[in-house]
Design a protein around this motif. Sequence first.
Motif, PDB file in Angstrom:
ATOM      1  N   UNK A 224       0.819  -1.211   0.000  1.00 54.09           N
ATOM      2  CA  UNK A 224       0.000   0.000   0.000  1.00 54.09           C
ATOM      3  C   UNK A 224       0.850   1.256   0.000  1.00 54.09           C
ATOM      4  N   UNK A 225       1.986   1.221   0.723  1.00 51.63           N
ATOM      5  CA  UNK A 225       2.850   2.394   0.780  1.00 51.63           C
ATOM      6  C   UNK A 225       3.345   2.772  -0.606  1.00 51.63           C
ATOM      7  N   UNK A 226       3.597   1.795  -1.473  1.00 48.67           N
ATOM      8  CA  UNK A 226       4.010   2.082  -2.843  1.00 48.67           C
ATOM      9  C   UNK A 226       2.873   2.751  -3.602  1.00 48.67           C
ATOM     10  N   UNK A 227       1.655   2.251  -3.406  1.00 51.49           N
ATOM     11  CA  UNK A 227       0.491   2.847  -4.069  1.00 51.49           C
ATOM     12  C   UNK A 227       0.319   4.295  -3.639  1.00 51.49           C
ATOM     13  N   UNK A 228       0.492   4.574  -2.342  1.00 51.94           N
ATOM     14  CA  UNK A 228       0.377   5.947  -1.844  1.00 51.94           C
ATOM     15  C   UNK A 228       1.507   6.822  -2.381  1.00 51.94           C
ATOM     16  N   UNK A 241      11.286   3.607   5.021  1.00 52.57           N
ATOM     17  CA  UNK A 241      12.316   2.733   4.477  1.00 52.57           C
ATOM     18  C   UNK A 241      13.015   1.912   5.558  1.00 52.57           C
ATOM     19  N   UNK A 242      12.728   2.199   6.830  1.00 51.97           N
ATOM     20  CA  UNK A 242      13.367   1.457   7.914  1.00 51.97           C
ATOM     21  C   UNK A 242      13.073  -0.047   7.859  1.00 51.97           C
ATOM     22  N   UNK A 243      11.816  -0.459   7.595  1.00 53.35           N
ATOM     23  CA  UNK A 243      11.577  -1.907   7.480  1.00 53.35           C
ATOM     24  C   UNK A 243      12.405  -2.562   6.380  1.00 53.35           C
ATOM     25  N   UNK A 244      12.632  -1.829   5.278  1.00 60.73           N
ATOM     26  CA  UNK A 244      13.453  -2.358   4.191  1.00 60.73           C
ATOM     27  C   UNK A 244      14.897  -2.501   4.655  1.00 60.73           C
ATOM     28  N   UNK A 245      15.381  -1.482   5.379  1.00 59.11           N
ATOM     29  CA  UNK A 245      16.751  -1.525   5.898  1.00 59.11           C
ATOM     30  C   UNK A 245      16.919  -2.681   6.882  1.00 59.11           C
ATOM     31  N   UNK A 246      15.911  -2.893   7.727  1.00 58.59           N
ATOM     32  CA  UNK A 246      15.986  -3.984   8.698  1.00 58.59           C
ATOM     33  C   UNK A 246      15.980  -5.336   7.988  1.00 58.59           C
ATOM     34  N   UNK A 309       6.844  -6.484   1.237  1.00 56.67           N
ATOM     35  CA  UNK A 309       5.713  -5.965   0.487  1.00 56.67           C
ATOM     36  C   UNK A 309       6.074  -4.708  -0.283  1.00 56.67           C
ATOM     37  N   UNK A 310       6.813  -3.818   0.369  1.00 58.11           N
ATOM     38  CA  UNK A 310       7.215  -2.571  -0.274  1.00 58.11           C
ATOM     39  C   UNK A 310       8.144  -2.853  -1.456  1.00 58.11           C
ATOM     40  N   UNK A 311       9.179  -3.668  -1.227  1.00 56.27           N
ATOM     41  CA  UNK A 311      10.150  -3.969  -2.285  1.00 56.27           C
ATOM     42  C   UNK A 311       9.460  -4.657  -3.455  1.00 56.27           C
ATOM     43  N   UNK A 312       8.545  -5.592  -3.150  1.00 51.46           N
ATOM     44  CA  UNK A 312       7.836  -6.329  -4.196  1.00 51.46           C
ATOM     45  C   UNK A 312       7.111  -5.385  -5.148  1.00 51.46           C
TER      46      UNK A 312
END
Length: 328
Positions: A224-228, A241-246, A309-312
């Motif tokens: 959803x964050x990508x859609x927003x 982007x912190x979840x991606x970094x983690x 989910x974001x990266x996908x």
Amino acid sequence: MFFSIIIPLYNRPQEIKELLESLTQQTYTSFEVLVVEDGSKHDAKAIIEGFKNQLDIYYFYKENAGQGFARNYGFERAKGDYFIFFDSDCIIPHNYLELLKDHFYQEYLDAYGGPDEAHSSFTSVQKAISYGMTSFLTTGGIRSKQKNAGGKFHPRSFNMGISREVWEKTEGFKLTRMGEDMDLSIRIHQMGFKIALVPEAKVYHKRRTSFKQFWKQIHSFGRTRVDLFLRYPDTLKAVHLLPIAFTAFLVLVFILNLFSSTLAVLANLLLLVYIMLIFFDSLFRNKSLNVAFLSIIASFIQLTAYGFGFVQDYCKRVILKQDINNQY
């Protein structure tokens, strides 16, 4: 002030009863309840009928279109000065509406959101999930702060309210599923309305009942964050982007452990420190060893599911320019 409480419902008759029971205990009673059944196969009509003598309650059934449009359906039929919407898996403290009314007399808000926490009756898994979604050690804790990641407060639809004027000007939800609350609150800000957190207006939010369901939900949040981002590019902040970094850090730790090196030891130490922080913070909050252990799992899911989910969707929709039908 007369409140209209609007509750979208989809195949969860067992949850709505507990929510309605909590509403019968409200100390402030100037409100109506509108339950909008969104095309459920397992409807709650009989349960709603059982509350006719205890609440000013109305039941509607419509074809399935998602919770955002179900709320719009309720807005169109509500009589209140102010619309409040809860998710069906919430329990409302007995003084919620009275505290909200008192807050508005001191400081009126065109729209608001409230925090959530775990109820004593929740299962250990539900308490752990609540921890993962509200702790300052995960990005989930941002949602209960006065200002969210974008420097402004964006309420979540499990515990949110808007004035009739806001509904008339914004025309309610434009999206119907994941991200519909963020989209609405962004438009509320853009129109110059006053929107803020009401800390005392808390609810007990069950969220998901298993880690599998929780993973699926948070994964969709990342998408959803990508859609927003595509709709409102300036709303993507570093904290998203912190979840991606983690997630990338966990992959790095795995790779380093394939080799014997000082970096592997250091990475493992950092990860252990983070795990211990989660454990003892949850233990302090929940007073339960079991919930503290489960909170480690919930926190890792909260971060990695969002990251994946974001990266996908970022790779598919932004890099590869694919047009995805987002039915989360």
